[in-house]
Design an enzyme around this catalytic site. Structure first.
Site, PDB file in Angstrom:
ATOM      1  N   GLU A 117       0.991  -0.972  -0.032  1.00  0.00           N
ATOM      2  CA  GLU A 117      -0.035   0.040  -0.025  1.00  0.00           C
ATOM      3  C   GLU A 117       1.027   1.369   0.022  1.00  0.00           C
ATOM      4  O   GLU A 117       1.987   1.045   0.380  1.00  0.00           O
ATOM      5  CB  GLU A 117      -0.822  -0.003   1.125  1.00  0.00           C
ATOM      6  CG  GLU A 117      -1.956  -1.162   1.479  1.00  0.00           C
ATOM      7  CD  GLU A 117      -2.547  -1.019   2.854  1.00  0.00           C
ATOM      8  OE1 GLU A 117      -2.239  -0.462   3.513  1.00  0.00           O
ATOM      9  OE2 GLU A 117      -2.927  -2.298   3.266  1.00  0.00           O
ATOM     10  N   LYS A 119       2.136   4.647   1.775  1.00  0.00           N
ATOM     11  CA  LYS A 119       2.268   4.910   2.903  1.00  0.00           C
ATOM     12  C   LYS A 119       1.933   6.530   2.941  1.00  0.00           C
ATOM     13  O   LYS A 119       2.654   7.495   2.503  1.00  0.00           O
ATOM     14  CB  LYS A 119       3.770   4.864   3.581  1.00  0.00           C
ATOM     15  CG  LYS A 119       3.814   5.190   4.974  1.00  0.00           C
ATOM     16  CD  LYS A 119       5.180   4.841   5.451  1.00  0.00           C
ATOM     17  CE  LYS A 119       5.306   4.981   6.948  1.00  0.00           C
ATOM     18  NZ  LYS A 119       5.204   6.399   7.551  1.00  0.00           N
ATOM     19  N   ASP A 121       1.569  10.271   4.322  1.00  0.00           N
ATOM     20  CA  ASP A 121       2.178  11.057   5.313  1.00  0.00           C
ATOM     21  C   ASP A 121       0.859  12.035   5.922  1.00  0.00           C
ATOM     22  O   ASP A 121       0.877  12.923   5.662  1.00  0.00           O
ATOM     23  CB  ASP A 121       3.288  11.921   4.459  1.00  0.00           C
ATOM     24  CG  ASP A 121       4.170  12.358   5.666  1.00  0.00           C
ATOM     25  OD1 ASP A 121       4.170  11.934   6.808  1.00  0.00           O
ATOM     26  OD2 ASP A 121       4.979  13.215   5.239  1.00  0.00           O
ATOM     27  N   ARG A 140      -3.665   8.575  17.408  1.00  0.00           N
ATOM     28  CA  ARG A 140      -2.888   7.608  17.550  1.00  0.00           C
ATOM     29  C   ARG A 140      -2.081   7.860  19.114  1.00  0.00           C
ATOM     30  O   ARG A 140      -2.142   6.928  19.756  1.00  0.00           O
ATOM     31  CB  ARG A 140      -1.654   7.442  16.743  1.00  0.00           C
ATOM     32  CG  ARG A 140      -0.728   6.382  16.909  1.00  0.00           C
ATOM     33  CD  ARG A 140       0.293   6.167  15.750  1.00  0.00           C
ATOM     34  NE  ARG A 140       1.365   5.190  16.208  1.00  0.00           N
ATOM     35  CZ  ARG A 140       2.236   5.459  16.954  1.00  0.00           C
ATOM     36  NH1 ARG A 140       2.501   6.665  17.238  1.00  0.00           N
ATOM     37  NH2 ARG A 140       3.177   4.318  17.260  1.00  0.00           N
ATOM     38  N   GLU A 174      -5.306   6.803   7.944  1.00  0.00           N
ATOM     39  CA  GLU A 174      -4.554   7.988   8.003  1.00  0.00           C
ATOM     40  C   GLU A 174      -5.249   9.285   7.682  1.00  0.00           C
ATOM     41  O   GLU A 174      -5.788   9.094   6.477  1.00  0.00           O
ATOM     42  CB  GLU A 174      -3.457   7.598   7.087  1.00  0.00           C
ATOM     43  CG  GLU A 174      -2.118   8.603   7.446  1.00  0.00           C
ATOM     44  CD  GLU A 174      -1.233   7.981   8.503  1.00  0.00           C
ATOM     45  OE1 GLU A 174      -1.730   7.122   9.209  1.00  0.00           O
ATOM     46  OE2 GLU A 174      -0.315   8.621   8.716  1.00  0.00           O
ATOM     47  N   TYR A 226      -7.120   1.462   6.319  1.00  0.00           N
ATOM     48  CA  TYR A 226      -6.582   0.461   5.922  1.00  0.00           C
ATOM     49  C   TYR A 226      -6.467  -0.654   7.005  1.00  0.00           C
ATOM     50  O   TYR A 226      -5.845  -1.803   6.662  1.00  0.00           O
ATOM     51  CB  TYR A 226      -5.090   0.568   5.420  1.00  0.00           C
ATOM     52  CG  TYR A 226      -4.395   1.659   6.763  1.00  0.00           C
ATOM     53  CD1 TYR A 226      -3.730   1.049   7.738  1.00  0.00           C
ATOM     54  CD2 TYR A 226      -3.988   2.890   6.335  1.00  0.00           C
ATOM     55  CE1 TYR A 226      -3.368   1.845   8.741  1.00  0.00           C
ATOM     56  CE2 TYR A 226      -3.155   3.580   7.264  1.00  0.00           C
ATOM     57  CZ  TYR A 226      -3.133   3.139   8.453  1.00  0.00           C
ATOM     58  OH  TYR A 226      -2.336   3.891   9.382  1.00  0.00           O
ATOM     59  N   LYS A 313      10.703   3.361   2.640  1.00  0.00           N
ATOM     60  CA  LYS A 313      10.772   4.669   2.554  1.00  0.00           C
ATOM     61  C   LYS A 313      10.969   5.057   0.940  1.00  0.00           C
ATOM     62  O   LYS A 313      12.127   4.799   0.619  1.00  0.00           O
ATOM     63  CB  LYS A 313      11.359   5.459   3.494  1.00  0.00           C
ATOM     64  CG  LYS A 313      10.869   5.129   5.234  1.00  0.00           C
ATOM     65  CD  LYS A 313       9.561   5.718   5.339  1.00  0.00           C
ATOM     66  CE  LYS A 313       9.514   7.104   6.000  1.00  0.00           C
ATOM     67  NZ  LYS A 313       9.988   7.380   7.241  1.00  0.00           N
ATOM     68  N   CYS A 407      14.581  50.005   7.823  1.00  0.00           N
ATOM     69  CA  CYS A 407      13.714  49.522   6.529  1.00  0.00           C
ATOM     70  C   CYS A 407      14.985  49.467   5.322  1.00  0.00           C
ATOM     71  O   CYS A 407      15.582  50.548   5.120  1.00  0.00           O
ATOM     72  CB  CYS A 407      12.574  50.087   6.211  1.00  0.00           C
ATOM     73  SG  CYS A 407      11.891  49.731   4.803  1.00  0.00           S
ATOM     74  N   CYS A 410      13.346  52.470   2.685  1.00  0.00           N
ATOM     75  CA  CYS A 410      13.145  53.930   3.182  1.00  0.00           C
ATOM     76  C   CYS A 410      13.996  54.320   4.324  1.00  0.00           C
ATOM     77  O   CYS A 410      14.258  55.424   4.412  1.00  0.00           O
ATOM     78  CB  CYS A 410      11.841  53.931   3.425  1.00  0.00           C
ATOM     79  SG  CYS A 410      11.119  53.596   4.895  1.00  0.00           S
ATOM     80  N   CYS A 425       8.464  47.884   9.155  1.00  0.00           N
ATOM     81  CA  CYS A 425       8.835  49.292   8.764  1.00  0.00           C
ATOM     82  C   CYS A 425       8.069  50.186   9.535  1.00  0.00           C
ATOM     83  O   CYS A 425       6.742  50.029   9.487  1.00  0.00           O
ATOM     84  CB  CYS A 425       9.074  49.437   7.458  1.00  0.00           C
ATOM     85  SG  CYS A 425       9.163  51.285   6.819  1.00  0.00           S
ATOM     86  N   CYS A 430       6.409  54.269   3.293  1.00  0.00           N
ATOM     87  CA  CYS A 430       7.265  53.599   2.840  1.00  0.00           C
ATOM     88  C   CYS A 430       6.985  52.989   1.463  1.00  0.00           C
ATOM     89  O   CYS A 430       5.988  52.521   0.981  1.00  0.00           O
ATOM     90  CB  CYS A 430       7.656  52.344   3.703  1.00  0.00           C
ATOM     91  SG  CYS A 430       8.918  51.065   2.903  1.00  0.00           S
TER      92      CYS A 430
HETATM   93  S1  IVH Z   1      -0.288  -0.191   8.796  1.00  0.00           S
HETATM   94  C1  IVH Z   1       0.262  -2.368  12.737  1.00  0.00           C
HETATM   95  N1  IVH Z   1      -0.551   1.505   6.427  1.00  0.00           N
HETATM   96  O1  IVH Z   1       2.485   5.129   9.020  1.00  0.00           O
HETATM   97  C2  IVH Z   1       0.298  -1.700  11.283  1.00  0.00           C
HETATM   98  N2  IVH Z   1       0.114   2.446   8.364  1.00  0.00           N
HETATM   99  O2  IVH Z   1       5.025   4.819  10.385  1.00  0.00           O
HETATM  100  C3  IVH Z   1       0.597  -0.099  11.382  1.00  0.00           C
HETATM  101  N3  IVH Z   1       0.686   4.863   7.745  1.00  0.00           N
HETATM  102  O3  IVH Z   1       1.468   4.615  12.386  1.00  0.00           O
HETATM  103  C4  IVH Z   1      -0.158   0.802  10.400  1.00  0.00           C
HETATM  104  N4  IVH Z   1      -0.119   4.765   5.649  1.00  0.00           N
HETATM  105  O4  IVH Z   1      -0.025   5.962  10.845  1.00  0.00           O
HETATM  106  C5  IVH Z   1      -0.373   1.491   7.782  1.00  0.00           C
HETATM  107  N5  IVH Z   1      -0.893   1.958   4.437  1.00  0.00           N
HETATM  108  C6  IVH Z   1      -0.594   2.316   5.596  1.00  0.00           C
HETATM  109  C7  IVH Z   1      -0.036   3.522   6.026  1.00  0.00           C
HETATM  110  C8  IVH Z   1       0.286   3.520   7.647  1.00  0.00           C
HETATM  111  C9  IVH Z   1       0.241   5.532   6.637  1.00  0.00           C
HETATM  112  C10 IVH Z   1       1.173   5.642   8.970  1.00  0.00           C
HETATM  113  C11 IVH Z   1       0.589   4.973  10.222  1.00  0.00           C
HETATM  114  C12 IVH Z   1       1.758   4.125  11.182  1.00  0.00           C
HETATM  115  C13 IVH Z   1       2.700   5.071  10.474  1.00  0.00           C
HETATM  116  C14 IVH Z   1       4.071   4.492  10.834  1.00  0.00           C
END
Ligand code: IVH
Length: 666
Positions: A117, A119, A121, A140, A174, A226, A313, A407, A410, A425, A430
């Protein structure tokens, strides 16, 4: 005993709610709207009206109840039903292979499938449904305990308030800020002199912790789910979970895939590392989860991470470059902003040559010197920021920057009020302030004077043709035609544009004045409330804070602005120039001569931008829709109209040209 009317109303309410839920899902989850925004609004309004007549039928899961009326006192800390774990990270294919080897050690000789999946942010959230209703949403927090942010989470439109499952159900996912909403938010904050959010993640975290859910609702957050736990039914594989979530009307990220091997995972990773900029939200990698719940249980977890999942990452959007200089820019409010002039570098596709340093404290805190090598980062579409200085690379020739106490434009004294981070200023006239004020006043969303750009403003200032914003309206053909790159035709056009701008609405004028903390939205609220510049000028602090959506900062700044003699002088001159000081619209934003009428625009208009035409219609209570239907009141056709014109003719909808439209709105 329930009366006839009540029975009928109850049925209507139920019918409307299910229609609204259906359209919310189509719009917010499937990205496939079936009706126009206007038609959707009408349904919401009908439901609100019925619910106000029959309040006994209001339930907390009604679509009208997403936003409560009252701010909450504070957040209550709540324990999670099971810990919200974090994820172990890896940064290379080798590390990913090591993860697989660790897994295979615990479950040797088993075929392993993975779900990959994106990730997201954002910020992790757990949402609980009891008896089919959203009962609680918890951040969380530290993984064991989080804050109860139910009222704020309920404002996220893609999240269902009810689900078709009576058993206790917990979903996790998320919360994120879509880039588009994030940019709008920061734009609004810069207009109102509020500090900008560094990235969408910080903005999401800040928005979910606001004490007033009405403010959170304005932020347009979104959420991907998710993870799912239905009481007594905990045995679903991850891939099945994603499908069940979708079937329950939760928003799941469609960009996820079932992988049979590490190669499949790496292909998914490579694809989305390349395409991540095409998404409307920030992702910082991919998450790999072992699909089988049985295998997950066998693997178990450490105190922090599950052993059956890992995140891979993406490389950070960071790079290094050199600070060649630090300069000071003077803004419209006189704010002195330091800007780092950088050795040009490419960062995720764009060449970067400047980075804002915000204020003096920021330079001091990060100890940024001219000549330093620095690490810069871009997140979303935001101006890059300086993450850190590479101090170990210093040669000794770097120069400490001394923030000026005057400034740079001026040479008047700069002043930093106690408790504030920004120096300003102190000279009301000005030239730098005047330059920025002229640009703001004439900008598209203010008085919208086309052609009044930087090059023209600089020349007007050099030639001493303007000493005050109101001088725009005293410019003469003879003055303009003399300027560089200005023939007689352009001079005439510019004068026409200036003349046209006198007809802008009151809210545009209030916004154009550049009162601190008054952005476009606040200007609309003030224009709506007072309907007159004169009344606004004489409004007291107490009167202003009584207005919904106006807080003490705006109230104070407004009163202060209208106390300054040079501002009163400016207003007087603008009035003399014939600008509109009264608003034609009375009452709230939903009422006006065009209330209940839906307009569709097609083709190019000459005197209005699309935005302008829309604003004019909405100011008079009408609505603009993107598609023609039997409910459309008028189609406004400009040059080169599209198929909408044909459709209007087919349906017998009246078609207006631009001239008719002008008459209608005046
Ligand atoms: S699974 C036990 N799936 O990333 C499984 N987390 O750095 C835990 N996050 O705490 C999470 N996208 O807040 C999962 N597709 C995704 C995610 C995801 C973002 C976040 C989540 C987690 C953090 C960890």
């Amino acid at each position: 005993m329930i009366g006839q009317d009540q029975n009928k109303a109850k049925k209507q309410i139920q019918q409307l709610r299910s229609e609204i839920r259906y359209h919310e899902k189509k719009y917010y989850i499937d990205n496939d709207p079936q009706i126009s925004d206007y038609e959707f609004d009408i349904k919401i309004r009908e439901l609100k009206k019925l619910e106000s007549e029959f309040p006994e039928f209001i339930t907390p899961d009604s679509p009208t109840q997403r936003v409560g009326e009252q701010p909450i006192e504070g957040f209550v800390t709540v324990e999670h039903s099971s810990p919200m774990l974090s994820l172990d990270n890896c940064y290379s294919v080798e590390e990913l292979q090591e993860f697989e080897q660790r897994v295979k050690k615990t479950i040797p000789d088993e075929k392993i499938d993975y779900v990959a999946e994106l990730k997201i942010d954002g910020i992790g959230i757990s949402v609980i449904y009891e008896e089919g209703r959203l009962s609680r949403a918890i951040t969380r927090g530290d993984g064991l305990r989080g804050d109860d942010v139910t009222a704020n989470v309920k404002t996220i439109k893609s999240l269902p308030l009810t689900i078709n499952k009576r058993r206790k159900t917990e979903v996790r996912g998320e919360i994120f800020f879509p880039f588009r909403s994030f940019q709008q938010l920061n734009k609004h904050r810069s207009e109102t002199d509020e500090p900008l959010f560094a990235n969408p993640r910080n903005a999401a975290a800040g928005s979910i912790r606001l004490l007033d859910p009405r403010e959170t609702a304005d932020r347009h957050l979104d959420v991907f789910l998710y993870s799912l736990a239905i009481e007594g039914k905990e045995n679903q594989d991850q891939w099945e979970i994603l499908k069940t979530l979708y079937a329950l009307d939760f928003k799941t990220n469609q960009i996820s895939t079932l992988c049979r091997s590490l190669e499949d995972i790496v292909a998914f990773y490579d694809e989305w590392r390349e395409k991540r900029d095409s998404l409307d939200y920030d992702v910082d990698g991919i998450v790999i989860k072992i699909n089988s719940v049985k295998q997950q249980k066998n693997l178990g977890r450490t105190s922090k991470f599950p052993r059956w999942a890992i995140s891979f990452k993406f490389p950070a959007r960071q790079t290094t470059t050199k600070v060649n200089d630090i300069i000071i820019q003077v803004g419209r409010t006189g704010a002195l902003t330091p800007v780092a002039v950088l050795e040009a570098v490419k960062l995720s596709g764009t060449t970067i040559s400047r980075a804002t340093l915000h204020n003096e404290d920021e330079i001091r805190k990060k100890d940024i010197r001219v000549g330093d090598l620095i690490l810069i980062e871009r997140s979303g579409d935001v101006i890059p920021k300086i993450v850190s200085v590479m101090k170990e690379q210093r040669t000794g020739n770097e120069k400490v920057f001394r923030f000026p106490d005057m400034c740079p434009v001026c040479s008047s004294a700069a002043f930093k009020p106690k408790g504030e981070a920004v120096s300003r200023c102190t000279n009301p006239s000005c030239p730098a302030k005047l330059r920025e004020s002229l640009l703001h006043f004439s900008s598209r969303r203010a008085m919208n004077i086309e052609g009044f750009g930087e090059a023209l403003v600089d020349q007007l200032l050099d030639m001493n043709l303007v000493t005050n914003v109101s001088d725009i309206y005293s410019l003469k053909y003879e003055d303009l035609v003399e300027l560089d790159r200005m023939g007689s035709k352009s001079a005439r056009n510019l004068l026409k544009e200036i003349l046209k701008s006198k007809k802008r609405g009151l809210f545009q004028l209030i916004f154009a004045l550049g009162i601190r903390h008054i952005g476009e939205r606040t200007a609309i609220v003030l224009a709506d409330h007072f309907n007159s510049m004169n009344k606004l000028m004489h409004a007291s602090f107490e009167e202003l804070i009584e207005i919904p959506d106006i807080g003490p900062i705006v109230a104070e700044s407004t009163v202060f602005f209208f106390r300054q003699s040079e501002n009163l002088d400016l207003i007087r001159r603008l009035k003399q120039a014939g600008l509109i000081f009264e608003s034609s619209r009375k009452g709230n934003s939903e009422q006006g001569p065009l209330t209940g009428q839906s307009f569709v625009l097609t083709g190019r208009l000459t005197y209005f931008t699309r935005d302008d035409a829309k604003k004019n219609i909405e100011k008079l209570g009408g609505a603009v829709s993107s598609s023609v239907s039997r409910k459309t009141a008028y189609v406004i056709a400009g040059e080169d109209p599209g198929s909408k014109l044909e459709k209007a003719r087919d349906l017998g909808i009246p078609v207006l040209d631009e001239g008719d439209f002008q008459k209608l709105i005046s």
